[in-house]
Design an enzyme around this catalytic site. Structure first.
Site, PDB file in Angstrom:
ATOM      1  N   ASP A 212       1.156  -1.580  13.455  1.00 55.10           N
ATOM      2  CA  ASP A 212       1.277  -0.223  12.928  1.00 55.10           C
ATOM      3  C   ASP A 212       2.348  -0.144  11.842  1.00 55.10           C
ATOM      4  O   ASP A 212       3.016  -1.135  11.512  1.00 55.10           O
ATOM      5  CB  ASP A 212       1.620   0.749  14.063  1.00 55.10           C
ATOM      6  CG  ASP A 212       0.524   0.816  15.115  1.00 55.10           C
ATOM      7  OD1 ASP A 212      -0.645   0.591  14.750  1.00 55.10           O
ATOM      8  OD2 ASP A 212       0.840   1.087  16.288  1.00 55.10           O
ATOM      9  N   LYS A 213       2.532   1.048  11.327  1.00 52.35           N
ATOM     10  CA  LYS A 213       3.524   1.305  10.287  1.00 52.35           C
ATOM     11  C   LYS A 213       4.924   0.900  10.756  1.00 52.35           C
ATOM     12  O   LYS A 213       5.360   1.284  11.836  1.00 52.35           O
ATOM     13  CB  LYS A 213       3.508   2.795   9.931  1.00 52.35           C
ATOM     14  CG  LYS A 213       4.568   3.204   8.922  1.00 52.35           C
ATOM     15  CD  LYS A 213       4.525   4.703   8.670  1.00 52.35           C
ATOM     16  CE  LYS A 213       5.634   5.143   7.738  1.00 52.35           C
ATOM     17  NZ  LYS A 213       5.632   6.615   7.524  1.00 52.35           N
TER      18      LYS A 213
END
Length: 455
Positions: free
Chosen positions: A162-163
């Site tokens: 994810d980010k």
């Protein structure tokens, strides 16, 4: 053609007799040309050059004036011939390069990136794969059109981070041209915080996502996240005691086994089979101090994880340790009830390694392929973590206080928003509110009627 030559010959003969000029040479040539059979003339005439070939001239069969015309044809055809030859050589050179299925061992610091997976058509959100594909094209490993359509090189990542999430042992599988010094050339086009640490040949049908048996992540966090809200200091002065560490590990061990983690992700129902995940190991290691702040590392190994699952698993343990919710919430979260679980920051999450145990047993010792255990690259992975991942987490936490800011939101978090009791309470509250509004409206109408009667 014969009549024209005869007429031209007669004129040349008359002119020669009157002027005594050197036209006999022309007259003689015309007589010889008229006496030459047509077949011989056509054979001796220059042939127009084919644009794709070079016309060869026979010095013994030239006709006057053909030399210049032949050169002009040569000069027009030459650039196109060279261009076609260059294009063919380039295409032939690409065909000679071996194109093989490989895996790349990647390490990267995820800060400043919107995750691993590439978002085609969206240049606003930069991802790790954007930089990787650019490097593959620039180094000559893949053609440019493969970078535009990654399916053409059978690209597959093992885990979609994810980010802001980093990785020390990410694996991607793809087909490339095995050029010389391939790792050096790829890394020369990558930023320093993204490195290719290793490369291995795999079977032609290998898929890094489907072949992966398990994934190991770790989550690095400051230990004051476990400090009780009522009894302990809530900043970098806090130090994790052995008793508190033991309690943390008891809670983390509860995750082991197969559970329905529908409350630990989004858009998953309690009865969906895909929400059931198998956790093999989860524990917290002994804390350590960096830049005056104490940190700890939580390690978790599982078959696969859903989006935000690990961050919510860590977030629930933190909420229990700080005293915001009882331990019973963990058991309830695996049931059919909806439990709103807080999501810990993404900064400290790192993909440490991926496991291919079944593949290694089948192909690792077949004499053609190597086992995907990366023993020789272990030191490189450790060096990268010490040089890029740990310092980034430490520095960002001290400067931006991501964990501290998130902890400050926990008092306002409603863990029981989805329970029947909470729904009943919400229903009672709405009912009381509706009754209050109805009474106020009724009072306004009564006052209005009284005023009208007075008038």
């Amino acid at each position: 053609m014969g009549a024209s030559l005869l007429k031209f010959e007669a004129v040349a003969q008359q002119t020669t007799r009157r002027t005594h000029s050197p036209l006999p040479l022309l007259w003689s040539a015309l007589r010889g040309l008229r006496q030459t059979p047509m077949a011989e003339y056509l054979e001796a005439a220059p042939v127009r050059a084919d644009p794709g070939t070079v016309a060869k001239e026979d010095p013994g069969n030239k006709v006057r004036g053909s030399k210049d015309r032949g050169l002009r044809k040569w000069e027009e055809a030459e650039p196109q011939t060279k261009k076609l030859k260059s294009s063919e050589e380039e295409e032939e050179h690409c065909k000679k390069l071996p194109k093989r299925k490989i895996v790349l061992l990647m390490a990267y610091s995820g800060k400043g990136y919107h995750g691993m997976q590439r978002n085609l058509g969206s240049s606003q959100f930069k991802t790790i794969e954007d930089d990787l594909v650019f490097a593959l094209v620039q180094s000559g490993c893949i053609p440019e059109n493969h970078g535009e359509d990654m399916r053409k090189m059978a690209f597959q990542r093992c885990a979609r981070t994810d980010k802001g999430v980093s990785a020390a042992g990410q694996i991607v599988s793809l087909k490339v041209w095995l050029i010389d010094n391939i790792l050096e050339k790829i890394n020369s086009h990558l930023p320093s915080h993204i490195r290719i640490l290793g490369l291995k040949r795999v079977t032609g049908s290998f898929n890094s996502k489907n072949r992966c048996d398990a994934r190991t992540y770790f989550y690095m966090l400051p230990t004051f996240a476990f400090a009780h809200k009522d009894h302990d200091v809530q900043d970098e002065r806090y130090r994790l005691s052995p008793e508190t560490l033991e309690k943390v590990n008891q809670l983390l061990a509860s995750y082991k086994g197969t559970h329905s983690f529908h409350n630990f992700t989004s858009q998953k129902g309690p009865k969906e089979p895909s929400a059931r995940r198998y956790i093999m190991e989860m524990h917290c290691e002994v804390p350590f101090v960096r830049e005056g702040m104490e940190f700890a590392v939580i390690k978790v190994k599982g078959q696969s994880f859903m989006m935000h699952q690990i961050r919510k698993m860590v977030g629930l343990v933190i909420a229990i340790m700080k005293g915001y919710v009882p331990e019973s919430v963990m058991e309830r979260s695996w049931g059919e009830e909806k439990v709103d679980i807080p999501k810990a920051p993404g900064l400290g999450l790192v993909l440490e390694r991926v496991h291919f145990e079944q593949y290694n047993r089948r192909f690792g010792n077949d004499g053609l392929h190597e086992p995907l255990d990366w023993v020789e690259e272990e030191e490189k992975m450790t060096v990268f973590k010490e040089q890029y991942i740990y310092p980034t987490i430490t520095k960002t936490e001290m400067e931006e206080h991501s964990m501290m800011n998130w902890l400050n939101t926990l008092p306002n978090h409603d863990f029981d928003a989805g329970t029947p009791e909470a729904k009943a309470d919400n229903g009672d509250t709405k009912s009381c509110e509706n009754n209050r509004i109805h009474l106020e409206e009724q009072n306004v109408m009564n006052i209005k009627e009284i005023n009208e009667k007075k008038i």
